[in-house]
Design an enzyme around this catalytic site. Structure first.
Site, PDB file in Angstrom:
ATOM      1  N   HIS A 225       0.856  -1.177   0.000  1.00  0.00           N
ATOM      2  CA  HIS A 225       0.000   0.000   0.000  1.00  0.00           C
ATOM      3  C   HIS A 225       0.894   1.231   0.000  1.00  0.00           C
ATOM      4  O   HIS A 225       1.962   1.229   0.637  1.00  0.00           O
ATOM      5  CB  HIS A 225      -0.914  -0.009   1.233  1.00  0.00           C
ATOM      6  CG  HIS A 225      -1.969   1.039   1.203  1.00  0.00           C
ATOM      7  ND1 HIS A 225      -1.727   2.358   1.543  1.00  0.00           N
ATOM      8  CD2 HIS A 225      -3.276   0.983   0.870  1.00  0.00           C
ATOM      9  CE1 HIS A 225      -2.829   3.055   1.429  1.00  0.00           C
ATOM     10  NE2 HIS A 225      -3.794   2.243   1.013  1.00  0.00           N
ATOM     11  N   PRO A 226       0.502   2.301  -0.676  1.00  0.00           N
ATOM     12  CA  PRO A 226       1.368   3.485  -0.730  1.00  0.00           C
ATOM     13  C   PRO A 226       1.694   4.086   0.636  1.00  0.00           C
ATOM     14  O   PRO A 226       2.786   4.626   0.828  1.00  0.00           O
ATOM     15  CB  PRO A 226       0.552   4.472  -1.578  1.00  0.00           C
ATOM     16  CG  PRO A 226      -0.337   3.612  -2.403  1.00  0.00           C
ATOM     17  CD  PRO A 226      -0.673   2.438  -1.539  1.00  0.00           C
TER      18      PRO A 226
END
Length: 394
Positions: A225-226
């Site tokens: 996930h960023p």
């Protein structure tokens, strides 16, 4: 389905390729009468291949086909007669083409002021790129999606589905439905339009807002996930499992389930920001533990701990999974020549209308409903229809 909510809506579909037909498919699936306007010499389609191919059948089910030459005065006159009886016109022509054919919003709204006119373009109806052609992959690149898809240091990667086309089709269908509701309240039609670019940028959602907030463009981070860690794809003894345990309670539960409770008190991973900053070391530790289990074992273990997770499936594995079997998204239609044709059902359930909409009929042959529409809808005599056919108008 006991009741189709759009069954009194008439749609004239001038679209080609994929995005526009996604819109008309959704409207048709939920009961609208969709008349697909095909040029007399149009024996196929640039998207979907052969009319008997799986993609064409899936994209154009629940539609009728009218063969009509809009480049002739007589063909346009027939189209205008249908516009007077229609509720929606859909198109994805370049601006100069729709004006040359006389099917632009200004012309059509003069014929029927109550019409809802839906347009999809590559880049929008204004701006320096408004006349440029576009396809799904070029928009994936220009929207920024490809820049955040893939692994750091590796070439950009396109998404594995036509996300620009499909998102634009779904956005336009929402706009058409809202415009129809507006018309019910006011009696007024209107022009509704979106583009592949706008629709896909909207799908990027928080990634775009990250840039608007900080001025820095997000980068590709692979399967992580960023910002929220640990959230990503982890190896198992026989495959991979996606795990999402960024929240404090979820992270604690994950550490306990994997029998590494000491991570919870490690200052390197004390909060979400630190776990994101130190993601490489954290993921290495977690991966050493997830490799101990088979994918099925890890799935059961994390399910029991209340941690969102899921095995990495192929499309075939997903379609054979017990959950998908229960949802019954694999559908089929009965084609007069092909027999049973496999199709993908709509993901939307309207329980008050009987649930998922049925496949009422498969994709039409070229001009299959031409005589029926001209005679039953417009009262045209058989001799006139034959004369039109001989002159290339239909």
């Amino acid at each position: 389905m006991s009741y189709l909510p759009l069954e009194k809506v008439v749609v004239l579909d001038l679209t080609r390729h994929r995005a526009g037909p996604v819109t008309s498919r959704l409207l048709g699936d939920f009961g609208a009468t969709v008349i697909k306007i095909d040029a007399p010499t149009d024996l196929g389609d640039s998207m979907g291949g052969s009319r008997e191919g799986f993609d064409y059948q899936n994209l154009h089910r629940n539609k009728m086909s009218l063969s009509l030459n809009l480049k002739t005065d007589e063909g346009r006159a027939v189209f205008y007669d249908l516009v007077r009886k229609a509720d929606v016109v859909l198109e994805n022509f370049r601006p100069e083409v729709k004006h040359r054919l006389g099917v632009d919003y200004e012309t059509i709204s003069e014929v029927n002021p109550r019409i809802v006119y839906g347009s999809i373009s590559g880049f929008g109806q204004t701006g320096p790129y408004r006349t440029r052609p576009a396809v799904d992959q070029t928009i994936q690149g220009m929207s920024g999606l490809m820049s955040v898809t893939g692994f750091p240091g590796q070439p950009p990667v396109r998404a594995g589905a036509a996300v620009a086309d499909i998102s634009a089709g779904m956005v336009l269908s929402q706009g058409v439905l809202m415009a129809l509701y507006h018309r019910e309240k006011t009696g007024e039609g209107q022009w509704v339009h979106t583009s592949l670019l706008e629709s896909l940028v909207s799908m990027l959602d928080f990634q775009v807002v990250r840039y608007l907030d900080s001025g820095e463009s997000p980068r590709a981070v692979g399967n992580d996930h960023p910002t929220l860690m640990p959230t990503g794809l982890f190896p198992t003894a026989d495959g991979h499992v996606n795990i999402a345990a960024a929240e404090e309670l979820k992270f604690k539960a994950l550490c306990e389930a994997l029998e590494i409770p000491e991570l919870v008190s490690d200052p390197l991973y004390a909060d979400t920001a630190l776990r994101s900053e130190n993601r490489t070391a954290l993921c290495d530790i977690l991966a050493r533990r997830t490799r101990v289990y088979s994918s099925e074992e890890l799935q059961r273990k994390l399910d029991a701990a209340g941690i969102p997770c899921g095995q990495l499936y192929t499309i075939g594995q997903m379609m054979e999974d017990a959950q998908m079997q229960s949802l019954r998204m694999a559908d089929e239609g009965q084609h007069p020549h092909l027999g049973a044709v496999p199709l993908l059902g709509q993901p939307l359930h309207l329980e008050g209308c009987g649930g998922r909409p049925p496949v009422r009929f498969t994709a039409p042959d070229h001009g299959e409903h031409t005589d029926q529409i001209l005679s039953e809808w417009l009262g045209m005599a058989r001799s006139d229809i034959q004369a039109f056919r001989e002159r290339g108008i239909i």
